[in-house]
Design a protein around this motif. Structure first.
Motif, PDB file in Angstrom:
ATOM      1  N   THR A  50       0.844  -1.192   0.000  1.00 40.76           N
ATOM      2  CA  THR A  50       0.000   0.000   0.000  1.00 40.76           C
ATOM      3  C   THR A  50       0.877   1.239   0.000  1.00 40.76           C
ATOM      4  OG1 THR A  50      -1.872   1.072   1.110  1.00 40.76           O
ATOM      5  CG2 THR A  50      -0.163   0.130   2.530  1.00 40.76           C
ATOM      6  N   SER A  51       0.261   2.369  -0.142  1.00 37.98           N
ATOM      7  CA  SER A  51       0.982   3.631  -0.027  1.00 37.98           C
ATOM      8  C   SER A  51       1.169   3.954   1.455  1.00 37.98           C
ATOM      9  CB  SER A  51       0.184   4.746  -0.702  1.00 37.98           C
ATOM     10  OG  SER A  51       0.870   5.968  -0.568  1.00 37.98           O
ATOM     11  N   GLY A  52       2.293   4.526   1.785  1.00 39.60           N
ATOM     12  CA  GLY A  52       2.568   4.871   3.168  1.00 39.60           C
ATOM     13  C   GLY A  52       1.596   5.880   3.749  1.00 39.60           C
ATOM     14  N   SER A  53       0.914   6.631   2.887  1.00 40.70           N
ATOM     15  CA  SER A  53      -0.044   7.632   3.362  1.00 40.70           C
ATOM     16  C   SER A  53      -1.469   7.095   3.483  1.00 40.70           C
ATOM     17  CB  SER A  53      -0.038   8.843   2.429  1.00 40.70           C
ATOM     18  OG  SER A  53      -0.463   8.452   1.136  1.00 40.70           O
ATOM     19  N   SER A  54      -1.679   5.818   3.145  1.00 43.60           N
ATOM     20  CA  SER A  54      -3.033   5.257   3.195  1.00 43.60           C
ATOM     21  C   SER A  54      -3.555   5.202   4.632  1.00 43.60           C
ATOM     22  CB  SER A  54      -3.046   3.849   2.583  1.00 43.60           C
ATOM     23  OG  SER A  54      -2.341   2.954   3.437  1.00 43.60           O
ATOM     24  N   ARG A 113       6.381  -1.688   7.185  1.00 44.19           N
ATOM     25  CA  ARG A 113       7.803  -1.817   6.859  1.00 44.19           C
ATOM     26  C   ARG A 113       8.109  -0.975   5.628  1.00 44.19           C
ATOM     27  NH1 ARG A 113       8.950  -4.084  11.704  1.00 44.19           N
ATOM     28  NH2 ARG A 113       8.222  -6.220  11.874  1.00 44.19           N
ATOM     29  N   THR A 114       9.212  -0.256   5.701  1.00 44.96           N
ATOM     30  CA  THR A 114       9.620   0.598   4.584  1.00 44.96           C
ATOM     31  C   THR A 114      10.909   0.129   3.925  1.00 44.96           C
ATOM     32  OG1 THR A 114      10.805   2.058   6.114  1.00 44.96           O
ATOM     33  CG2 THR A 114       8.515   2.638   5.601  1.00 44.96           C
ATOM     34  N   ASP A 115      11.559  -0.873   4.504  1.00 45.76           N
ATOM     35  CA  ASP A 115      12.810  -1.390   3.957  1.00 45.76           C
ATOM     36  C   ASP A 115      12.604  -1.804   2.500  1.00 45.76           C
ATOM     37  OD1 ASP A 115      15.593  -2.642   4.345  1.00 45.76           O
ATOM     38  OD2 ASP A 115      14.363  -4.318   3.603  1.00 45.76           O
ATOM     39  N   PRO A 116      13.411  -1.283   1.566  1.00 42.28           N
ATOM     40  CA  PRO A 116      13.212  -1.586   0.142  1.00 42.28           C
ATOM     41  C   PRO A 116      13.222  -3.083  -0.183  1.00 42.28           C
ATOM     42  CG  PRO A 116      14.744   0.239   0.386  1.00 42.28           C
ATOM     43  CD  PRO A 116      14.497  -0.304   1.763  1.00 42.28           C
ATOM     44  N   GLU A 117      14.037  -3.859   0.491  1.00 45.75           N
ATOM     45  CA  GLU A 117      14.067  -5.298   0.217  1.00 45.75           C
ATOM     46  C   GLU A 117      12.758  -5.965   0.646  1.00 45.75           C
ATOM     47  OE1 GLU A 117      17.591  -7.107   1.826  1.00 45.75           O
ATOM     48  OE2 GLU A 117      18.907  -5.832   0.623  1.00 45.75           O
ATOM     49  N   ARG A 118      12.206  -5.554   1.771  1.00 48.80           N
ATOM     50  CA  ARG A 118      10.938  -6.122   2.235  1.00 48.80           C
ATOM     51  C   ARG A 118       9.797  -5.713   1.305  1.00 48.80           C
ATOM     52  NH1 ARG A 118      11.807  -5.983   8.765  1.00 48.80           N
ATOM     53  NH2 ARG A 118      11.042  -8.114   8.899  1.00 48.80           N
ATOM     54  N   VAL A 119       9.814  -4.463   0.879  1.00 49.65           N
ATOM     55  CA  VAL A 119       8.779  -3.989  -0.042  1.00 49.65           C
ATOM     56  C   VAL A 119       8.886  -4.745  -1.367  1.00 49.65           C
ATOM     57  CG1 VAL A 119       7.893  -2.000  -1.328  1.00 49.65           C
ATOM     58  CG2 VAL A 119       8.602  -1.729   1.071  1.00 49.65           C
ATOM     59  N   PRO A 166       6.512   5.193  -5.566  1.00 45.77           N
ATOM     60  CA  PRO A 166       7.676   5.494  -4.721  1.00 45.77           C
ATOM     61  C   PRO A 166       7.333   5.595  -3.233  1.00 45.77           C
ATOM     62  CG  PRO A 166       7.093   7.386  -6.074  1.00 45.77           C
ATOM     63  CD  PRO A 166       6.225   6.249  -6.522  1.00 45.77           C
ATOM     64  N   ALA A 167       6.058   5.755  -2.907  1.00 38.85           N
ATOM     65  CA  ALA A 167       5.638   5.845  -1.499  1.00 38.85           C
ATOM     66  C   ALA A 167       5.163   4.496  -0.959  1.00 38.85           C
ATOM     67  CB  ALA A 167       4.525   6.884  -1.359  1.00 38.85           C
ATOM     68  N   ARG A 168       5.403   3.425  -1.726  1.00 41.21           N
ATOM     69  CA  ARG A 168       4.907   2.103  -1.323  1.00 41.21           C
ATOM     70  C   ARG A 168       5.598   1.606  -0.059  1.00 41.21           C
ATOM     71  NH1 ARG A 168       4.806  -0.857  -6.048  1.00 41.21           N
ATOM     72  NH2 ARG A 168       2.599  -0.320  -6.170  1.00 41.21           N
ATOM     73  N   VAL A 169       4.798   0.982   0.792  1.00 39.96           N
ATOM     74  CA  VAL A 169       5.269   0.291   1.987  1.00 39.96           C
ATOM     75  C   VAL A 169       4.623  -1.088   1.981  1.00 39.96           C
ATOM     76  CG1 VAL A 169       5.515   2.445   3.315  1.00 39.96           C
ATOM     77  CG2 VAL A 169       3.369   1.135   3.456  1.00 39.96           C
ATOM     78  N   VAL A 170       5.033  -1.915   2.903  1.00 41.21           N
ATOM     79  CA  VAL A 170       4.360  -3.202   3.076  1.00 41.21           C
ATOM     80  C   VAL A 170       3.874  -3.292   4.515  1.00 41.21           C
ATOM     81  CG1 VAL A 170       6.542  -4.437   3.512  1.00 41.21           C
ATOM     82  CG2 VAL A 170       4.505  -5.710   2.852  1.00 41.21           C
TER      83      VAL A 170
END
Length: 137
Positions: A56-60, A96-102, A121-125
């Motif tokens: 999802t987006s981090g701002s959701s 989680r915002t770590d690029p590898e986890r995303v 670019p604002a994607r998180v998991v």
């Protein structure tokens, strides 16, 4: 399929197979006032890691609800249905915002849903440490 409530190590193959099929799911988080926030999402379930993942987006609102729960994580549930079959995974969620986890979450999403999500670019998991599985098949 699994009985109404099941220990995670004993999940049967029909239950796990259902989580690999392409189904729209819902994620239920709690707002700061305690009321439920339910939204449609794509979910992947990594039984070996004990994680369900939602990109999802981090701002959701769903990400903000999880973050508002603090460092101990948020209690959440993800659910999917198909006719009379249903399956729910419950657990504690963390953003989680770590690029590898995303990237891993995006890879798993693309595999299950047979499409690569649009760049964000604002994607998180949202990673859910699964503690309970329920279902009926």
């Amino acid at each position: 399929m699994t009985p109404p409530s099941q220990n995670l190590p004993a999940l049967d193959e029909p239950y796990l197979s259902f989580w690999r099929e392409r189904h729209l799911c819902t994620l239920t988080t709690l707002r700061p006032d305690g009321s439920p926030h339910v939204v449609p999402v794509g979910v992947t379930y990594d039984v070996e890691a004990g994680l369900a993942r939602v990109i999802t987006s981090g701002s959701s609102k769903k990400a903000r609800n999880v973050l508002a729960a603090g460092p101990e994580g948020a209690r959440v549930a993800v659910c999917q249905t198909a006719g009379r079959r249903w399956a729910t995974l419950e657990g504690r969620a963390y953003v989680r915002t770590d690029p590898e986890r995303v990237a891993e979450a995006v890879r798993r999403y693309a595999e299950r849903y047979e499409r690569v999500p649009r760049p964000n670019p604002a994607r998180v998991v949202i990673e859910i440490e699964v503690t309970r599985a329920l279902g009926h098949g």
